[in-house]
Design a protein around this motif. Structure first.
Motif, short mmCIF file in Angstrom:
data_model
loop_
_atom_site.label_atom_id
_atom_site.label_comp_id
_atom_site.label_asym_id
_atom_site.label_seq_id
_atom_site.Cartn_x
_atom_site.Cartn_y
_atom_site.Cartn_z
N THR A 235 0.13 -2.81 10.46
CA THR A 235 0.81 -1.66 11.07
C THR A 235 -0.09 -0.98 12.10
OG1 THR A 235 0.03 -0.19 9.31
CG2 THR A 235 2.21 -1.22 9.02
N GLU A 236 -1.40 -1.14 11.95
CA GLU A 236 -2.35 -0.51 12.86
C GLU A 236 -2.89 -1.48 13.90
OE1 GLU A 236 -3.62 2.86 11.70
OE2 GLU A 236 -3.99 2.57 9.56
N ALA A 237 -2.83 -2.77 13.60
CA ALA A 237 -3.29 -3.80 14.54
C ALA A 237 -2.30 -4.97 14.48
CB ALA A 237 -4.69 -4.26 14.17
N PRO A 238 -1.14 -4.81 15.12
CA PRO A 238 -0.09 -5.84 15.03
C PRO A 238 -0.36 -7.10 15.85
CG PRO A 238 0.62 -4.06 16.46
CD PRO A 238 -0.69 -3.62 15.87
N GLY A 239 -1.24 -6.99 16.86
CA GLY A 239 -1.44 -8.12 17.76
C GLY A 239 -2.50 -9.08 17.29
N VAL A 240 -2.29 -9.69 16.13
CA VAL A 240 -3.21 -10.68 15.58
C VAL A 240 -2.41 -11.91 15.14
CG1 VAL A 240 -4.92 -8.97 14.85
CG2 VAL A 240 -3.13 -9.66 13.26
N GLY A 241 -3.09 -13.05 15.08
CA GLY A 241 -2.38 -14.29 14.78
C GLY A 241 -2.09 -14.52 13.31
N THR A 242 -2.91 -13.97 12.43
CA THR A 242 -2.73 -14.19 10.99
C THR A 242 -2.75 -12.86 10.25
OG1 THR A 242 -5.11 -14.65 10.84
CG2 THR A 242 -3.62 -16.54 10.92
N PRO A 243 -1.73 -12.02 10.46
CA PRO A 243 -1.70 -10.71 9.80
C PRO A 243 -1.50 -10.84 8.30
CG PRO A 243 0.40 -11.14 10.88
CD PRO A 243 -0.52 -12.27 11.26
N VAL A 244 -2.14 -9.94 7.54
CA VAL A 244 -1.99 -9.91 6.10
C VAL A 244 -1.75 -8.45 5.70
CG1 VAL A 244 -3.01 -10.48 3.86
CG2 VAL A 244 -3.65 -11.81 5.89
N ALA A 245 -0.64 -8.21 5.02
CA ALA A 245 -0.29 -6.85 4.63
C ALA A 245 -1.34 -6.25 3.69
CB ALA A 245 1.08 -6.83 3.95
N GLY A 246 -1.39 -4.91 3.67
CA GLY A 246 -2.27 -4.23 2.73
C GLY A 246 -3.71 -4.16 3.17
#
Length: 301
Positions: A235-246
């Motif tokens: 939610t704070e850094a959406p522009g990444v290739g492998t996002p992981v919640a939490g």
């Protein structure tokens, strides 16, 4: 920071993984004003431009391994290692902008040439401790920490002409919340210090950073910060290739950077995995610049 001169090194590498666009990360961070922020803080800033990364057809797998784009990734990292080594010889702080996290192979190869006992803070949702045998994908951006320990393909582990670059007892991983089976095994075998999101929630970022600083100050000469923007919550850094919640919050990350600046521990750094194509109005690039500013001493008052 111990040095008042900073060299910015861009690495437009997107071959360590499969999602296009992360090669534009250095441009996004520059566009968000990283040089201007550092100049305002009183640093002499030298933008060294970008390391050359060959533009080529992406290979699904290297012919003799299960690693994707092995030759191109290795060549780009050799160039980066040489540049980082050169910058440190000029007594400048190397600030490397990515690009995917495979570029840490070259950064650490260059930095460790100048340190017999290098400490590493790995600020990341992932361990990046995979090998060709343990990786589910063959993506090299999931391997740089293992490679730097001397574990992996020789074309990667021998970058810079020597191996290993770092010792397992000199590593602290912060923010981990997505580890593969092989990575968990290696962490336990090598005794690598890890603060998962559980520890961050349980004891707080202040204690995590205090323990990390005390731990590395006792045993290392220099400390490198390798910050993957997917360490932050998506939610704070959406522009990444492998996002992981939490993930780690923006505020917690600023606190971490401020405490590192106060410690005067960090002697080199890289900020990676900014992908403008996946971003929202360069939110992640701007967040990277804000964290860099905190690391280099920016304060509200």
């Amino acid at each position: 920071m111990k040095r008042k001169s900073v060299s910015i090194i861009g690495v437009p590498m997107d071959l360590g993984q499969t999602r296009r666009g992360v090669d534009m990360g250095p441009s996004a961070i520059r566009y968000a004003g990283v040089k201007e922020c550092l100049v305002k803080l009183g640093y002499s800033v030298y933008d060294e431009g970008n390391i050359k990364v060959e533009i080529q057809e992406r290979t699904i797998l290297d012919q003799k391994t299960s690693l994707k784009n092995l030759t191109a990734v290795a060549e780009g990292n050799e160039r980066l290692a040489h540049k980082v080594e050169e910058v440190i010889s000029q007594r400048r702080f190397p600030l490397v902008l990515g690009g995917d996290h495979s570029i840490a192979i070259g950064t650490l190869a260059g930095v460790a040439k100048h340190s017999q006992n290098l400490g590493v803070i790995w600020y990341d949702a992932h361990g990046d401790l995979n090998t060709a045998e343990t990786s589910p994908s063959g993506n090299i951006h999931g391997m740089p920490l293992a490679v730097s320990l001397g574990i992996g393909h020789p074309a990667l582990t021998n970058i810079g002409g020597y191996a290993p670059k770092i010792k397992p007892e000199n590593i602290v991983i912060i923010g981990a919340r997505d580890l593969d089976t092989g990575e968990r095994k290696l962490i336990k075998e090598k005794g690598i210090k890890v603060y998962t999101m559980h520890e961050i929630d349980r004891i707080g970022m202040t204690n995590v950073m205090k323990e990390t600083i005390d731990y590395l100050k006792e045993r290392t000469e220099h400390v490198h910060l390798s910050l993957d923007m997917d360490g932050l919550d998506p939610t704070e850094a959406p522009g990444v290739g492998t996002p992981v919640a939490g993930g780690i919050s923006y505020r917690e990350s600023h606190l971490a950077m401020e405490m590192l600046e106060e410690s005067k521990l960090i002697t080199s750094a890289e900020f990676v995995e900014v992908n403008p194509i996946l971003d929202e109005k360069n939110k992640t690039g701007a967040a990277a610049v804000a964290l860099i500013s905190s690391l280099f001493g920016e304060k509200l008052l």
